[in-house]
Structures are given as C-alpha cells and as structure tokens.
Design an enzyme around this catalytic site. Structure first.
Site, PDB file in Angstrom:
ATOM      1  N   THR A   1       1.168  -1.269  -0.199  1.00 19.63           N
ATOM      2  CA  THR A   1       0.080   0.030   0.227  1.00 19.63           C
ATOM      3  C   THR A   1       1.024   1.320   0.065  1.00 19.63           C
ATOM      4  O   THR A   1       0.529   2.250  -0.165  1.00 19.63           O
ATOM      5  CB  THR A   1      -1.025  -0.007   1.228  1.00 19.63           C
ATOM      6  OG1 THR A   1       0.007  -0.009   2.414  1.00 19.63           O
ATOM      7  CG2 THR A   1      -1.317  -1.085   1.181  1.00 19.63           C
ATOM      8  N   ARG A   2       2.242   0.907   0.145  1.00 16.53           N
ATOM      9  CA  ARG A   2       3.424   2.226   0.339  1.00 16.53           C
ATOM     10  C   ARG A   2       3.121   2.894   1.747  1.00 16.53           C
ATOM     11  O   ARG A   2       3.232   3.762   1.646  1.00 16.53           O
ATOM     12  CB  ARG A   2       2.840   3.871  -0.670  1.00 16.53           C
ATOM     13  CG  ARG A   2       3.512   2.814  -1.907  1.00 16.53           C
ATOM     14  CD  ARG A   2       5.096   2.671  -2.618  1.00 16.53           C
ATOM     15  NE  ARG A   2       4.998   1.602  -4.179  1.00 16.53           N
ATOM     16  CZ  ARG A   2       6.289   1.525  -3.806  1.00 16.53           C
ATOM     17  NH1 ARG A   2       7.369   1.688  -3.276  1.00 16.53           N
ATOM     18  NH2 ARG A   2       6.329   0.209  -4.096  1.00 16.53           N
TER      19      ARG A   2
END
Ligand code: FMN
Length: 239
Positions: free
Chosen positions: A204-205
């Site tokens: 998802t960063r």
C-alpha cells in the site's frame, strides 16, 4: 543551499518503481518478537538468512563522517551481534578508520530487498580488543589474510600489477602450512546501538517504521512512546 541551475536529469528514472509484494499484513507492535532491538534484529536477520535470493544478508552500508563532518558510506560485512553491539572488521589505516578515529560514531544500514525490509543502527564505535582481532584474522582463509596484508586499505597505488607483485611476494613468504601471516593494522570494531529502526515496506506504500532508542526526558509523559525491555523505548515513525 543553492538550488539554481538544476534542470531535468540527463537520465530520468523517475518512473522506475517496484511494486512491493508485502510479506505480511501491517507490521504492528504486536508482531515484534521482543521489546528490545537485539532479539528483534536476530529474528529479521534469521529470516533474511533463510530467504533464497538474499546471498549476503550480513552486507551493510557503514556510514561515517570525517572530523569536518563530511559523510561517506561503503559496504562491510557484519561479523557478529549481541547486546554489546554489532561487529565488523576492516583495515585500521583505511579512510573509514580515519573517520572513526576522529569521530567515533557510525550508522549501519541493511536492505533485504526480497523481504522489503531495512534496518538502521546508529551508535558509538569502539575498537575490539587485539586478541579478538587476532583470533578472527587467523581464522580467515589464507587468501583473505594475504589480501588484507597487501597494502594499507584506501591508499593510492600505481596499478593492479603492484598488487599482484605484492601478493606473489606474500604467498612465497606464507605458503599454506607455512608461517602465519602477521595481522596487519587491521581489526574489529563494535557499534554500540543507541537507536535501531525496523522498516517494513508495504504494498500500500503505507510503510511501517518502528524505532527503538534510549529514553530521553519527557518520554514518560508522551503516550506515543512505549517502554520496552533492557532500558529501551520504542515508537512508531511516519513513513
Ligand atoms: C558486499 C561487500 C562487503 C564488503 N565487506 C567489507 C568488510 O567486511 N571489510 C572491509 O574492510 N571492506 C569490505 N568491503 C569493501 C568496502 O566496501 C570498501 O571498499 C573498503 O572497506 C574501503 O573503504 P574506505 O576507503 O571507505 O575505508 C566490502 C564491499 C562489499 C561490496
């Protein structure tokens, strides 16, 4: 700092980006195996050592700074760790050693790409006792002992031939089963950690960062700072 005169790069790799397949769900404080960084490091290091594709899990970038504050980094191999710190070996006449003589603090950075993990260690540095360096030096293969004894590391030399002539000389003086190679000005250091950060990349960063550090005044009143074991506190950092 002057920002003028900097335009587009000649080679633009801004779109080069690797999608992380995160090995875990969010890395939360509950997933720590310990409330202190050494056992936690050991857990991640063991996993990295068992991961195919990570050939040298003990390779780490060692960052130092000179007396006038100029930073430099290079890779070295971690050769042991525990509650007293993280050990590596090098030449005591090298550029890094000159930095450490003037400014005995260092940072170690590991990157285990296949696990999307990084660990950062920062702390004070000391030389290991001479008997520890002697024992490790003489446990290394002969070629490594000769390699370390050729010239002072980081010295400027004329060409490769100069290295090869010196190697041949030392091989003659110290054949296998012959007289041992005396330990040159070479030995170990230990980094006593003041901070250890565990970074887990996420698909998802929204990456996870948990930092252990020694306590400072005010920590007791700060609900974001959790008390750990062995005199450590831990906190979560924004990615
Ligand atoms: C993966 C890897 C591991 C290395 N391990 C060591 C090491 O354990 N000790 C060492 O002195 N140099 C090691 N080197 C070489 C250093 O990166 C560096 O060239 C050398 O220590 C001289 O650095 P300096 O001039 O900044 O002192 C390694 C290099 C690589 C790429």
């Amino acid at each position: 700092m002057d920002h003028s005169g900097v335009g587009d790069p000649e080679v633009n790799i801004e779109s080069m980006r690797h999608p992380y397949k995160a090995p875990s769900e969010a890395f939360t404080e509950d997933q720590l195996v310990a409330r202190e960084p050494i056992a936690q490091f050991r857990d991640w290091f063991d996993q990295a050592s068992r991961t195919p594709g990570i050939l040298e899990p003990n390779a780490m970038c060692l960052s130092t700074a000179s007396a006038d504050g100029a930073p430099s980094g290079r890779f070295v191999l971690l050769k042991g760790f525990g509650r007293d710190g993280f050990r590596f070996f090098t030449n005591y006449g090298s550029r890094k050693a000159a930095d450490l003589d003037a400014n005995p603090r260092a940072a170690l950075t590991f990157y285990w790409e296949a696990l999307n993990r990084s660990v950062r260690v920062e702390g004070a540095v000391r030389r290991l006792p001479a008997d520890v360096s002697d024992a490790y030096f003489h446990s290394r293969p002969l070629a490594s002992q000769i390699g370390a004894a050729l010239f002072r590391q980081s010295a400027t030399i004329a060409d490769r031939g100069q290295l090869e002539r010196r190697e041949a000389e030392l091989r003659q003086l110290h054949p296998e089963q012959g007289p041992p190679v005396p330990r040159p000005d070479w030995g170990g250091y230990i980094v006593e950690p003041r901070q250890v950060e565990f970074w887990q990349g996420q698909s998802t960063r929204i990456h996870d960062r948990i930092r252990f550090r020694r306590p400072v005044d005010g920590d007791d009143d700060d609900p974001r700072v959790r008390r750990g074991d062995d005199g450590w506190v831990l906190e979560r950092l924004a990615p």
